[in-house]
Enzyme design. Structure first.
Site, PDB file in Angstrom:
ATOM      1  N   CYS A 253       0.891  -1.127   0.104  1.00  0.00           N
ATOM      2  CA  CYS A 253      -0.155   0.034   0.038  1.00  0.00           C
ATOM      3  C   CYS A 253       0.762   1.189  -0.095  1.00  0.00           C
ATOM      4  O   CYS A 253       2.065   1.287   0.606  1.00  0.00           O
ATOM      5  CB  CYS A 253      -1.096  -0.157   1.290  1.00  0.00           C
ATOM      6  SG  CYS A 253      -1.907   1.411   1.284  1.00  0.00           S
TER       7      CYS A 253
ATOM      8  N   CYS B 173      -5.933   0.319   7.108  1.00  0.00           N
ATOM      9  CA  CYS B 173      -5.741   1.012   5.693  1.00  0.00           C
ATOM     10  C   CYS B 173      -6.767   1.509   5.182  1.00  0.00           C
ATOM     11  O   CYS B 173      -8.106   1.155   5.375  1.00  0.00           O
ATOM     12  CB  CYS B 173      -5.540  -0.528   4.656  1.00  0.00           C
ATOM     13  SG  CYS B 173      -5.283   0.121   3.029  1.00  0.00           S
TER      14      CYS B 173
ATOM     15  N   HIS C 110      -2.337  -4.184   5.161  1.00  0.00           N
ATOM     16  CA  HIS C 110      -1.846  -3.565   6.330  1.00  0.00           C
ATOM     17  C   HIS C 110      -3.287  -3.202   7.012  1.00  0.00           C
ATOM     18  O   HIS C 110      -4.143  -2.691   6.434  1.00  0.00           O
ATOM     19  CB  HIS C 110      -0.911  -2.364   6.591  1.00  0.00           C
ATOM     20  CG  HIS C 110      -1.543  -1.265   5.937  1.00  0.00           C
ATOM     21  ND1 HIS C 110      -2.103  -0.213   6.674  1.00  0.00           N
ATOM     22  CD2 HIS C 110      -1.732  -0.765   4.577  1.00  0.00           C
ATOM     23  CE1 HIS C 110      -2.442   0.888   6.036  1.00  0.00           C
ATOM     24  NE2 HIS C 110      -2.201   0.564   4.684  1.00  0.00           N
TER      25      HIS C 110
ATOM     26  N   ASP D  83       0.167   3.690   1.536  1.00  0.00           N
ATOM     27  CA  ASP D  83       0.323   4.429   2.835  1.00  0.00           C
ATOM     28  C   ASP D  83       1.686   4.792   3.505  1.00  0.00           C
ATOM     29  O   ASP D  83       2.657   3.679   3.563  1.00  0.00           O
ATOM     30  CB  ASP D  83      -0.443   3.488   4.271  1.00  0.00           C
ATOM     31  CG  ASP D  83      -0.779   4.061   5.469  1.00  0.00           C
ATOM     32  OD1 ASP D  83       0.160   4.475   5.900  1.00  0.00           O
ATOM     33  OD2 ASP D  83      -2.097   3.740   5.618  1.00  0.00           O
TER      34      ASP D  83
ATOM     35  N   ARG E 190       2.950   5.137   6.223  1.00  0.00           N
ATOM     36  CA  ARG E 190       3.356   4.374   7.630  1.00  0.00           C
ATOM     37  C   ARG E 190       3.915   2.988   7.179  1.00  0.00           C
ATOM     38  O   ARG E 190       4.601   2.433   8.085  1.00  0.00           O
ATOM     39  CB  ARG E 190       2.332   4.318   8.765  1.00  0.00           C
ATOM     40  CG  ARG E 190       1.584   5.480   8.945  1.00  0.00           C
ATOM     41  CD  ARG E 190       0.110   5.154   9.632  1.00  0.00           C
ATOM     42  NE  ARG E 190      -0.855   4.826   8.641  1.00  0.00           N
ATOM     43  CZ  ARG E 190      -2.019   4.384   9.143  1.00  0.00           C
ATOM     44  NH1 ARG E 190      -2.421   4.623  10.365  1.00  0.00           N
ATOM     45  NH2 ARG E 190      -2.883   3.879   8.151  1.00  0.00           N
TER      46      ARG E 190
HETATM   47 CO    CO Z   1      -3.470   1.132   2.867  1.00  0.00          CO
END
Ligand code: CO
Length: 219
Positions: free
Chosen positions: A41, A100, A97, A43, A45
């Site tokens: 992803c 998400c 994750h 993302d 993080r």
């Molecule tokens: Co995500």
């Protein structure tokens, strides 16, 4: 975020690397031979290399919203093609994750513009596993399970590609489904039993790829 600091960080990093190995960057410039393709992803993080503890050159990476592998997405299809046929990776990882935002958005109604067709792929995963998901009363648990099922479905999408089917005939190419838990930092192997999972559906997706020319001639 101080953008100037990023360039300072970069120079500090170059110095640290060269202090340990003066040929570090000239060696890197010779080429890449990663053994793993990682699809994760976007993302912020979920920093692929850092959470796996790998170095530049180790992993070929693609990140998009909610680690999707839609069969019409030219980006992910090109990455799989290049990784499997040219880099000859032996492992393909789909890493989702918990927490998400993409998966969470797909669990709710809402018009999200250009994101609608992208997130619809996750809504389709929900539909496919609706009975199991709707039986989970706790909303956070249901959300986490959808993250896992989405990883599973995207792994199946990887296996549906011609490149992977061809490569699996010739070498030991393994597909892995993982989840990163943002709340603990742990990387979890879902240990997906693809053999069992594909038992009844692979006949639909098998592409019955032709034998290489020379073999066909011999036969
Ligand atoms: Co995500």
């Amino acid at each position: 975020m101080d953008i100037a600091k990023i360039f300072q960080n970069n120079q500090d990093w170059v110095k640290r690397k060269l202090d340990i190995e003066p040929a570090y960057f000239s060696d890197l410039s010779k080429g890449q031979t990663p053994d793993i393709l990682y699809i994760g992803c976007s993302d912020s993080r979920v920093s692929a290399e850092e959470l796996m503890g790998v170095a530049p050159g180790d992993v070929f990476v693609l990140r998009n919203i909610a680690n999707m592998v839609p069969n019409t997405d030219l980006s992910v299809m090109s990455v799989i093609n290049y990784a499997v046929e040219h880099l000859k990776v032996n492992h393909i990882v789909v890493c989702g994750h918990y927490y998400c935002g993409g998966v969470q958005a797909a669990m709710k109604s809402g018009d999200l513009g250009i994101l609608n067709p992208w997130l619809r792929n996750i809504r389709d995963v929900y539909r496919t596993h609706k009975d199991e998901l709707n039986a989970i009363e706790n909303e956070e648990q249901r959300y986490k399970r959808l993250v896992e099922l989405n990883v599973e479905e995207q792994c199946i999408n990887v296996i549906k590609t011609a490149e992977v089917q061809k490569a699996q005939r010739d070498r030991d190419l393994t597909v892995h489904g993982w989840v990163f838990d943002v709340n603990s930092g742990n990387l979890i192997d879902l240990n997906i039993d693809f053999k069992k999972l594909l038992e009844n559906i692979m006949e639909i997706y098998r592409l019955d790829l032709k034998e290489p020319e020379n073999k066909a001639v011999k036969a």
